[in-house]
Scaffold this motif. Sequence first.
Motif, short mmCIF file in Angstrom:
data_model
loop_
_atom_site.label_atom_id
_atom_site.label_comp_id
_atom_site.label_asym_id
_atom_site.label_seq_id
_atom_site.Cartn_x
_atom_site.Cartn_y
_atom_site.Cartn_z
N GLU A 1 35.29 52.27 33.77
CA GLU A 1 36.05 53.13 34.45
C GLU A 1 36.54 52.55 35.79
OE1 GLU A 1 36.71 57.93 35.09
OE2 GLU A 1 34.89 57.12 33.74
N GLU A 2 35.34 52.42 36.46
CA GLU A 2 35.34 51.98 38.04
C GLU A 2 36.05 50.84 38.28
OE1 GLU A 2 32.68 53.01 36.25
OE2 GLU A 2 31.37 53.98 37.64
N THR A 3 36.09 49.91 37.31
CA THR A 3 36.66 48.46 37.56
C THR A 3 38.02 48.56 36.86
OG1 THR A 3 35.42 47.51 35.53
CG2 THR A 3 34.50 47.40 37.87
N GLY A 4 38.52 49.55 36.04
CA GLY A 4 39.85 49.57 35.68
C GLY A 4 40.03 48.51 34.43
N PRO B 1 39.07 43.43 34.24
CA PRO B 1 39.12 44.37 35.30
C PRO B 1 40.43 44.50 36.24
CG PRO B 1 37.87 42.51 35.75
CD PRO B 1 38.09 42.20 34.46
N ASP B 2 40.88 45.15 36.73
CA ASP B 2 41.81 45.44 37.62
C ASP B 2 41.32 44.79 38.97
OD1 ASP B 2 43.02 47.13 39.96
OD2 ASP B 2 44.35 46.91 38.75
N GLU C 1 41.96 44.83 42.16
CA GLU C 1 41.87 45.81 43.31
C GLU C 1 40.77 46.75 43.09
OE1 GLU C 1 43.14 45.47 46.33
OE2 GLU C 1 44.02 43.69 45.70
N LYS C 2 40.65 47.29 41.87
CA LYS C 2 39.70 48.13 41.64
C LYS C 2 38.22 47.43 41.53
CE LYS C 2 42.24 51.68 39.14
NZ LYS C 2 42.53 52.45 37.92
N LYS D 1 37.25 44.75 43.28
CA LYS D 1 37.27 44.49 44.43
C LYS D 1 36.55 45.68 45.44
CE LYS D 1 39.50 42.70 48.92
NZ LYS D 1 40.49 42.57 49.66
N ARG D 2 37.32 46.88 45.09
CA ARG D 2 36.68 48.03 45.79
C ARG D 2 35.33 48.40 45.32
NH1 ARG D 2 42.12 49.85 45.47
NH2 ARG D 2 41.48 51.23 43.36
N PHE D 3 34.93 48.39 44.04
CA PHE D 3 33.79 48.62 43.38
C PHE D 3 32.76 47.68 43.95
CE2 PHE D 3 30.78 47.56 40.03
CZ PHE D 3 30.08 48.75 39.63
N ARG E 1 31.92 48.41 47.66
CA ARG E 1 31.06 49.74 47.73
C ARG E 1 29.63 49.49 47.32
NH1 ARG E 1 32.77 53.82 43.16
NH2 ARG E 1 31.15 52.86 42.15
#
Length: 291
Positions: free
Chosen positions: A258-261, A267-268, A270-271, A273-275, A278
């Motif tokens: 879910e977090e990585t889309g 994976p998405d 941008e998601k 990268k943000r994961f 974080r």
Amino acid sequence: MNQTIPALDAISDRYDVLFCDLWGCLHNGRDVFPDAARALIRFRQGGGTVILVTNSPRPRPAVRAQLGQLGAPEECYDDIASSGDAAQAAMAAGQFGRRVFHIGPERDLVFFEDENGGPIDVTRVPLEEAEGVICTGLFDDRSETPEDYRLTLMRAKARGLKLLCANPDIVVDLGHQRIYCAGALAALYTELGGKSYYFGKPHAPIYNLARTRAETIRGARLREESILCVGDGIHTDILGGMGEGFDTLFVAGGLAAEETGIKDGQPDPEKLKRFLEREKLSPTATIGFLR
């Protein structure tokens, strides 16, 4: 630098050995992932060695039997190193006393047997008589949460008992249901002021065991750069592999789907990268699902 790859074959020729996670990578507790099994078989056919490195609290024979029940092909791996193996050795050595209170389901009672099915010199007793606590999981992980154990853990803390955590995972996905593992209880025990001890990922004992078993199979010492750790647990598989100096392959479609889309199997960007930003971790490579 992290790169997203379409399949294990894109990087597999760099490595001699895979330390591959089970739950979330090869199966979901109910079904084996065919693409993952085929990827591991191809790696072995190319001369590689696959050690299944799992935070299961069950020792190697029980893990092997479970894989057989799930239908995992025997040819997709060479050997197994489990958190149960490493933790069991500490218990058998008496590090938590000879009279222990067990928290865990009946199916984990194999933890108290040696590889030949014989008893280990440890007796399970009520908490009031125990010299230590052995935690392999929740009694009923389908319905319980760590909060159901707060009073029990407070009583153990009041007696100054050490807690052996046979599975450092906090949660896993059983099919489509997320369930708590022994690691969640150990974390609560630590929060309450108790002392918890871990032997599975991301801690060193299980990697030492996996490396020993891989070196026995290959008949030679292994260089760190020849080993790739594969897993979906960012705080277990990836953190542990990086801590040992190994390259890592993050399976984003597992616990962090879910977090990585995850979409269309990947994976998405941008998601993802943000994961990773974080979590402050950078795996060598990422893949949607092991294949």
